[in-house]
Motif scaffolding. Structure first.
Motif, PDB file in Angstrom:
ATOM      1  N   VAL A   1      29.200  65.424  19.495  1.00  0.00           N
ATOM      2  CA  VAL A   1      28.808  67.036  19.562  1.00  0.00           C
ATOM      3  C   VAL A   1      30.048  68.330  19.062  1.00  0.00           C
ATOM      4  CG1 VAL A   1      28.740  69.225  21.406  1.00  0.00           C
ATOM      5  CG2 VAL A   1      27.931  66.375  22.132  1.00  0.00           C
TER       6      VAL A   1
ATOM      7  N   ALA B   1      32.097  70.889  24.850  1.00  0.00           N
ATOM      8  CA  ALA B   1      31.552  69.234  24.010  1.00  0.00           C
ATOM      9  C   ALA B   1      31.867  68.314  24.688  1.00  0.00           C
ATOM     10  CB  ALA B   1      32.295  69.275  22.871  1.00  0.00           C
TER      11      ALA B   1
ATOM     12  N   VAL C   1      31.633  71.685  18.824  1.00  0.00           N
ATOM     13  CA  VAL C   1      31.180  72.679  18.804  1.00  0.00           C
ATOM     14  C   VAL C   1      32.063  73.715  17.780  1.00  0.00           C
ATOM     15  CG1 VAL C   1      32.389  74.657  20.544  1.00  0.00           C
ATOM     16  CG2 VAL C   1      31.076  72.646  20.910  1.00  0.00           C
TER      17      VAL C   1
ATOM     18  N   ARG D   1      34.232  68.722  17.015  1.00  0.00           N
ATOM     19  CA  ARG D   1      33.529  67.759  17.733  1.00  0.00           C
ATOM     20  C   ARG D   1      34.345  66.863  17.916  1.00  0.00           C
ATOM     21  NH1 ARG D   1      33.829  68.483  12.056  1.00  0.00           N
ATOM     22  NH2 ARG D   1      32.136  69.697  11.099  1.00  0.00           N
TER      23      ARG D   1
ATOM     24  N   LEU E   1      27.340  76.793  19.466  1.00  0.00           N
ATOM     25  CA  LEU E   1      26.536  75.017  19.454  1.00  0.00           C
ATOM     26  C   LEU E   1      25.843  75.166  17.923  1.00  0.00           C
ATOM     27  CD1 LEU E   1      25.617  74.364  22.762  1.00  0.00           C
ATOM     28  CD2 LEU E   1      27.507  73.329  21.554  1.00  0.00           C
TER      29      LEU E   1
ATOM     30  N   LEU F   1      29.062  67.634  27.466  1.00  0.00           N
ATOM     31  CA  LEU F   1      27.339  68.023  27.060  1.00  0.00           C
ATOM     32  C   LEU F   1      27.780  66.782  26.286  1.00  0.00           C
ATOM     33  CD1 LEU F   1      27.270  71.088  24.104  1.00  0.00           C
ATOM     34  CD2 LEU F   1      25.757  70.396  26.404  1.00  0.00           C
TER      35      LEU F   1
END
Ligand code: C5P
Length: 343
Positions: A3, A112, A5, A42, A342, A115
């Motif tokens: 993920v 992140a 961000v 990340r 995002l 998520l």
């Protein structure tokens, strides 16, 4: 799954330091404002355990002192989650630059990681954990324009200022925030500096409002109270300078009104004498046409606010020609902040 961000920076629109507290922190008042400059974080979670931080910038620590590392420990604990967490920090913002980069990186890691784990923390838990990791983190859970009180960790969203063209100048030098606070204590030990700062005087509202002339509260808290009055007057539309600035809507004049309240960053009083080149950069931003220029946090970054993007772009290139690392950007409203985080 990885993920990514965006980890946006902040500037301080005024920063007032109060008395040193028993816990070693200082009470303060500031208006935080997020801006579009950012790092990228990340996060990926795999099987196993452990936390790995990757960053090409040698100034960023890769161990448990990193704010992102400390954030992961707390989030996993709060969620009762396990896994091997990797965090890659793509560094674009200055280290120890007063833009809140390390704090923002930690909040981006939190966003992140939630998520990546597909688990959610409550809003209260997020703010509590953020404040545990550092005073400047919670503002990044609000975004846009926010009032910071307490040691800066108690944040209240304010009506967004319209997105404003901004030029950020990032000098090579890094300033230690704890040292800057210590320098402020030394400077204000006698109280003389607070008096000369013009923020506290015999007619301070604290006493007038209390109606007890004999009541002598500590000088520093008197001063913070007066700053609070000025900020509240600004927010309610009756700044010190009288009616809101002419031309445009209330929203359009909000910034001008704030600047007219005479906002200052106390850190300039201790940082500029040690780094005279930073005072010169503030002067250069003013000469390049900024409506307002200031140090951000304890520096070393300085910013200038401009009326139009064209003026900001022109000022940015003029400052770069003078050999400065200057970037034209914009402030981010709360909505823009969360939309772009995002993207
Ligand atoms: O909260 P944070 O870890 O960012 O603070 C770093 C240091 O800055 C603190 O240990 C303290 O020395 C100083 N500080 C302070 N008053 C504040 C915020 C930070 O004295 N309001």
């Amino acid at each position: 799954m990885t993920v990514a961000v965006r980890s946006f920076a902040k500037i301080n629109l005024g920063l007032y330091i109060g008395a040193a507290r028993a816990d070693g922190y200082h009470d303060l008042r500031t208006v935080y404002q997020t801006i579009a400059l950012h790092d990228v974080i990340r996060v990926s979670v795999g099987r196993g355990s452990g936390i790995a931080i990757l960053c090409k910038d040698p100034r960023v620590p890769l161990d448990s002192s990193n704010t992102c590392y400390r954030m992961v420990v707390r989030v996993l604990d709060e969620l009762g989650a396990k896994g091997r967490v990797s965090i890659e920090i793509e560094k674009r913002l200055p280290v120890r630059g007063g833009l809140g980069a390390a704090s923002s990186n930690a909040v981006a890691t939190m966003v992140a990681l939630e998520l990546a784990l597909r688990k959610r923390l409550s809003g209260t838990a997020r703010l509590r954990i953020a404040a545990e990791v550092g005073s400047d983190l919670p503002l990044f859970l609000v975004g846009g324009t926010a009032l910071g009180v307490g040691r800066g960790e108690e944040v209240y969203p304010l009506a967004d200022l319209p997105s404003l063209p901004t030029v950020v100048v990032m000098p090579e030098v890094g300033v230690s925030t704890p040292q800057a606070f210590a320098d402020w204590d030394a400077l204000t030990a006698s109280g003389a500096e607070l008096r000369s700062a013009g923020r506290t005087n015999a007619s301070a509202p604290t006493r007038a409002v209390a109606g007890r002339e004999q009541l002598t509260r500590p000088l520093a808290s008197d001063r913070l109270f007066e700053v609070g009055c000025a900020l509240s007057a600004w927010l309610s539309g009756s700044p010190n300078t009288g009616a809101p600035a002419k031309g445009g809507s209330r929203a359009g004049s909000l910034l001008l009104d704030l600047v007219r309240t005479g906002i200052e960053n106390d850190f300039e009083r201790v940082v500029f004498p040690q780094y005279p080149e930073l005072r010169d950069i503030k002067g250069a931003l003013e000469r390049a046409g900024s409506r307002y220029a200031s140090l951000s946090g304890s520096g070393s970054t300085l910013y200038g606010l401009f009326r139009t993007q064209a003026e900001a772009a022109k000022a940015g290139s003029r400052l770069r020609k003078q050999g400065l690392k200057a970037v034209a950007t914009r402030t981010l409203t709360c909505q823009q902040y969360w939309k772009r985080i995002l993207d």
